[in-house]
Design a protein around this motif. Structure first.
Motif, mmCIF file in Angstrom:
data_model
loop_
_atom_site.group_PDB
_atom_site.id
_atom_site.type_symbol
_atom_site.label_atom_id
_atom_site.label_comp_id
_atom_site.label_asym_id
_atom_site.label_seq_id
_atom_site.Cartn_x
_atom_site.Cartn_y
_atom_site.Cartn_z
ATOM 1 N N LEU A 41 16.990 -14.880 -33.341
ATOM 2 C CA LEU A 41 16.585 -15.452 -32.050
ATOM 3 C C LEU A 41 15.297 -14.836 -31.475
ATOM 4 O O LEU A 41 14.444 -15.568 -30.961
ATOM 5 C CB LEU A 41 17.725 -15.358 -31.039
ATOM 6 N N PRO A 42 15.118 -13.502 -31.538
ATOM 7 C CA PRO A 42 13.845 -12.948 -31.049
ATOM 8 C C PRO A 42 12.638 -13.471 -31.815
ATOM 9 O O PRO A 42 11.554 -13.620 -31.244
ATOM 10 C CB PRO A 42 14.014 -11.437 -31.257
ATOM 11 N N ILE A 43 12.809 -13.751 -33.101
ATOM 12 C CA ILE A 43 11.690 -14.255 -33.903
ATOM 13 C C ILE A 43 11.326 -15.664 -33.459
ATOM 14 O O ILE A 43 10.140 -16.036 -33.396
ATOM 15 C CB ILE A 43 12.033 -14.202 -35.408
ATOM 16 N N TYR A 44 12.332 -16.475 -33.116
ATOM 17 C CA TYR A 44 12.046 -17.814 -32.599
ATOM 18 C C TYR A 44 11.348 -17.728 -31.247
ATOM 19 O O TYR A 44 10.412 -18.491 -30.962
ATOM 20 C CB TYR A 44 13.342 -18.630 -32.478
ATOM 21 N N THR A 45 11.794 -16.803 -30.402
ATOM 22 C CA THR A 45 11.136 -16.602 -29.109
ATOM 23 C C THR A 45 9.679 -16.224 -29.316
ATOM 24 O O THR A 45 8.783 -16.772 -28.666
ATOM 25 C CB THR A 45 11.850 -15.484 -28.321
ATOM 26 N N PHE A 46 9.446 -15.294 -30.218
ATOM 27 C CA PHE A 46 8.098 -14.845 -30.573
ATOM 28 C C PHE A 46 7.242 -16.019 -31.055
ATOM 29 O O PHE A 46 6.122 -16.231 -30.587
ATOM 30 C CB PHE A 46 8.237 -13.773 -31.658
ATOM 31 N N PHE A 47 7.791 -16.801 -31.979
ATOM 32 C CA PHE A 47 7.054 -17.923 -32.556
ATOM 33 C C PHE A 47 6.699 -18.973 -31.499
ATOM 34 O O PHE A 47 5.551 -19.415 -31.399
ATOM 35 C CB PHE A 47 7.869 -18.559 -33.682
ATOM 36 N N PHE A 48 7.685 -19.381 -30.707
ATOM 37 C CA PHE A 48 7.436 -20.422 -29.705
ATOM 38 C C PHE A 48 6.484 -19.932 -28.615
ATOM 39 O O PHE A 48 5.668 -20.715 -28.115
ATOM 40 C CB PHE A 48 8.755 -20.909 -29.099
ATOM 41 N N TRP A 49 6.577 -18.677 -28.245
ATOM 42 C CA TRP A 49 5.692 -18.152 -27.207
ATOM 43 C C TRP A 49 4.228 -18.229 -27.641
ATOM 44 O O TRP A 49 3.381 -18.740 -26.915
ATOM 45 C CB TRP A 49 6.059 -16.705 -26.868
ATOM 46 N N TYR A 50 3.949 -17.724 -28.843
ATOM 47 C CA TYR A 50 2.561 -17.677 -29.303
ATOM 48 C C TYR A 50 2.073 -19.008 -29.879
ATOM 49 O O TYR A 50 0.870 -19.188 -30.077
ATOM 50 C CB TYR A 50 2.383 -16.564 -30.337
ATOM 51 N N THR A 51 2.985 -19.920 -30.132
ATOM 52 C CA THR A 51 2.568 -21.231 -30.639
ATOM 53 C C THR A 51 2.337 -22.230 -29.508
ATOM 54 O O THR A 51 1.366 -22.997 -29.538
ATOM 55 C CB THR A 51 3.618 -21.804 -31.610
ATOM 56 N N PHE A 52 3.207 -22.218 -28.487
ATOM 57 C CA PHE A 52 3.148 -23.239 -27.448
ATOM 58 C C PHE A 52 2.735 -22.729 -26.069
ATOM 59 O O PHE A 52 2.065 -23.443 -25.326
ATOM 60 C CB PHE A 52 4.513 -23.944 -27.339
ATOM 61 N N PHE A 53 3.118 -21.505 -25.707
ATOM 62 C CA PHE A 53 2.823 -21.009 -24.366
ATOM 63 C C PHE A 53 1.565 -20.153 -24.305
ATOM 64 O O PHE A 53 0.890 -20.098 -23.279
ATOM 65 C CB PHE A 53 4.023 -20.211 -23.829
ATOM 66 N N GLN A 54 1.272 -19.483 -25.376
ATOM 67 C CA GLN A 54 0.046 -18.702 -25.476
ATOM 68 C C GLN A 54 -0.572 -18.996 -26.844
ATOM 69 O O GLN A 54 -0.544 -18.162 -27.739
ATOM 70 C CB GLN A 54 0.353 -17.204 -25.335
ATOM 71 N N PRO A 55 -1.097 -20.226 -27.002
ATOM 72 C CA PRO A 55 -1.540 -20.706 -28.323
ATOM 73 C C PRO A 55 -2.405 -19.695 -29.071
ATOM 74 O O PRO A 55 -3.434 -19.237 -28.573
ATOM 75 C CB PRO A 55 -2.315 -21.984 -27.981
ATOM 76 N N THR A 56 -1.942 -19.379 -30.271
ATOM 77 C CA THR A 56 -2.596 -18.393 -31.118
ATOM 78 C C THR A 56 -2.572 -18.908 -32.548
ATOM 79 O O THR A 56 -1.592 -19.526 -32.960
ATOM 80 C CB THR A 56 -1.824 -17.048 -31.053
ATOM 81 N N PRO A 57 -3.646 -18.689 -33.307
ATOM 82 C CA PRO A 57 -3.642 -19.135 -34.707
ATOM 83 C C PRO A 57 -2.453 -18.559 -35.475
ATOM 84 O O PRO A 57 -2.087 -17.392 -35.287
ATOM 85 C CB PRO A 57 -4.966 -18.591 -35.259
ATOM 86 N N GLN A 58 -1.848 -19.384 -36.335
ATOM 87 C CA GLN A 58 -0.672 -18.949 -37.090
ATOM 88 C C GLN A 58 -0.954 -17.696 -37.922
ATOM 89 O O GLN A 58 -0.096 -16.824 -38.062
ATOM 90 C CB GLN A 58 -0.192 -20.079 -38.005
ATOM 91 N N GLN A 59 -2.157 -17.598 -38.448
ATOM 92 C CA GLN A 59 -2.503 -16.435 -39.257
ATOM 93 C C GLN A 59 -2.448 -15.163 -38.416
ATOM 94 O O GLN A 59 -1.954 -14.123 -38.877
ATOM 95 C CB GLN A 59 -3.900 -16.611 -39.858
#
Length: 198
Positions: A41-59
């Motif tokens: 669950l923390p990894i999903y939180t991490f992923f969604f935060w940096y993907t949708f709320f604080q957009p950051t390149p996947q790399q």
């Protein structure tokens, strides 16, 4: 290992070990399922935060931010053998069956990850040690048998899912299993696509 695979394979292992009669009590299946996905669950939180709320390149997300100390500590806490082991033992001693199976499922999911991460694993002995085991096999990295491991993971999860489907007595449970398998296949395809892009 993919989160959906954790849910399927952990459920399969516990169901086989404890048997059908042991899992008659209402809510035990749900406790196992949710326990198996909780470490991620923390990894999903991490992923969604940096993907949708604080957009950051996947790399940047996976090569830099993923290894930051604050996130590392959170991921390690949720994958800790001592934490889940102690919680499982305490719940069994207190005869809290649902909580015990929840914690046991989380512990098994952590073990599964211990075996399938090369250079992106967690400190599974947190808080007593920051040691991170580098498995020779990665569930995703093609440089460490990732393609073979991924294919084997999917095959095992699908086989286990067929067995589980036949033994589930509720339509709700069967429907949830179908959704889990569907998202596993979709997620696996999505990750393959993203890795090609980045």
């Amino acid at each position: 290992m993919n989160t959906q695979s954790h849910a399927i394979l952990t459920f399969f292992l516990i169901r086989c070990f404890l048997g059908k009669q042991t899992l008659r009590l209402k809510g035990l299946h749900a406790a196992i399922f949710t326990g198996a996905i909780t470490p991620d669950l923390p990894i999903y939180t991490f992923f969604f935060w940096y993907t949708f709320f604080q957009p950051t390149p996947q790399q940047t997300i996976w090569n830099e931010l993923y290894f930051q100390k604050s996130w590392h500590l959170l991921f390690s806490l949720f994958h800790s053998f001592p934490v889940w082991g102690a919680a499982t033992a305490a719940c069994f001693l207190l005869k809290k069956t649902r909580a015990a199976l929840f914690c046991l499922a989380a512990f098994i999911a952590a073990v599964e990850d211990f075996l399938l991460h090369h250079d992106d694993g967690h400190a599974h002995f947190f808080p007593f040690s920051d040691f991170r085991f580098s498995s020779p096999v990665s569930y995703w990295d093609p440089n460490h048998y990732g393609r073979m491991a991924s294919g084997l993971e999917i095959a095992c999860a699908l086989t286990a899912a067929v067995w589980i489907f036949k033994h589930l007595e509720s339509r709700w449970g069967q429907g949830l299993l179908v959704v889990t398998v569907t998202t596993l296949l979709a997620t696996n395809s999505l990750w393959a696509f993203l890795f090609k892009l980045f």
